[in-house]
Motif scaffolding. Structure first.
Motif, PDB file in Angstrom:
ATOM      1  N   ASP A 299      -2.508   9.880  10.456  1.00 22.54           N
ATOM      2  CA  ASP A 299      -3.807   9.538   9.887  1.00 22.54           C
ATOM      3  C   ASP A 299      -3.913  10.098   8.474  1.00 22.54           C
ATOM      4  OD1 ASP A 299      -4.734   8.287  12.250  1.00 22.54           O
ATOM      5  OD2 ASP A 299      -5.291  10.216  13.088  1.00 22.54           O
ATOM      6  N   VAL A 300      -4.545   9.311   7.593  1.00 27.77           N
ATOM      7  CA  VAL A 300      -4.764   9.748   6.217  1.00 27.77           C
ATOM      8  C   VAL A 300      -6.183   9.380   5.795  1.00 27.77           C
ATOM      9  CG1 VAL A 300      -2.345   9.534   5.547  1.00 27.77           C
ATOM     10  CG2 VAL A 300      -3.868   7.618   5.194  1.00 27.77           C
ATOM     11  N   ASP A 301      -6.717  10.111   4.827  1.00 24.72           N
ATOM     12  CA  ASP A 301      -7.999   9.734   4.242  1.00 24.72           C
ATOM     13  C   ASP A 301      -7.810   8.460   3.426  1.00 24.72           C
ATOM     14  OD1 ASP A 301      -9.359  11.933   5.273  1.00 24.72           O
ATOM     15  OD2 ASP A 301      -8.859  13.173   3.521  1.00 24.72           O
ATOM     16  N   LEU A 302      -8.792   7.574   3.496  1.00 24.91           N
ATOM     17  CA  LEU A 302      -8.686   6.311   2.767  1.00 24.91           C
ATOM     18  C   LEU A 302      -8.524   6.517   1.259  1.00 24.91           C
ATOM     19  CD1 LEU A 302     -11.327   4.108   4.596  1.00 24.91           C
ATOM     20  CD2 LEU A 302      -8.842   3.940   4.723  1.00 24.91           C
TER      21      LEU A 302
ATOM     22  N   VAL B  64       0.867  -1.181   0.000  1.00 21.62           N
ATOM     23  CA  VAL B  64       0.000   0.000   0.000  1.00 21.62           C
ATOM     24  C   VAL B  64       0.897   1.222   0.000  1.00 21.62           C
ATOM     25  CG1 VAL B  64      -1.740   1.285   1.308  1.00 21.62           C
ATOM     26  CG2 VAL B  64      -1.801  -1.217   1.278  1.00 21.62           C
ATOM     27  N   THR B  65       0.505   2.236  -0.773  1.00 26.27           N
ATOM     28  CA  THR B  65       1.289   3.464  -0.807  1.00 26.27           C
ATOM     29  C   THR B  65       0.430   4.674  -0.455  1.00 26.27           C
ATOM     30  OG1 THR B  65       0.893   3.813  -3.173  1.00 26.27           O
ATOM     31  CG2 THR B  65       2.888   2.600  -2.557  1.00 26.27           C
ATOM     32  N   TYR B  66       1.103   5.675   0.091  1.00 26.14           N
ATOM     33  CA  TYR B  66       0.521   6.984   0.366  1.00 26.14           C
ATOM     34  C   TYR B  66       1.507   8.000  -0.200  1.00 26.14           C
ATOM     35  CZ  TYR B  66      -0.545  11.229   2.935  1.00 26.14           C
ATOM     36  OH  TYR B  66      -0.828  12.539   3.267  1.00 26.14           O
ATOM     37  N   ASN B  67       1.071   8.780  -1.167  1.00 25.95           N
ATOM     38  CA  ASN B  67       1.947   9.750  -1.842  1.00 25.95           C
ATOM     39  C   ASN B  67       3.225   9.090  -2.350  1.00 25.95           C
ATOM     40  OD1 ASN B  67       0.189  11.876  -1.535  1.00 25.95           O
ATOM     41  ND2 ASN B  67       1.182  12.673   0.289  1.00 25.95           N
TER      42      ASN B  67
END
Length: 59
Positions: free
Chosen positions: A50-53, A18-21
């Protein structure tokens, strides 16, 4: 990412990519009430946030 898939990933014994940015993260917990997830970068487990899904991507 949709909420149900994020929950499935947190319950999975396998490490799902899973990646975020563009950065690989581990989903620790999903907050179903506000559609966010508690995550941390794989290379920095002390840096939880915390991040938005909808900002998470399964690769």
């Amino acid at each position: 990412m949709n909420k149900q898939r994020a929950i499935e990933i947190t319950e999975s014994p396998d490490l799902v990519h899973v990646t975020y940015n563009g950065q690989r993260v581990y989903i620790q917990h999903v907050n179903e009430d506000n559609n966010t997830a508690r995550v941390y970068p794989l290379d920095d487990p002390q840096n939880e946030f915390d991040v938005d899904l909808d900002q998470l991507k399964e690769t």
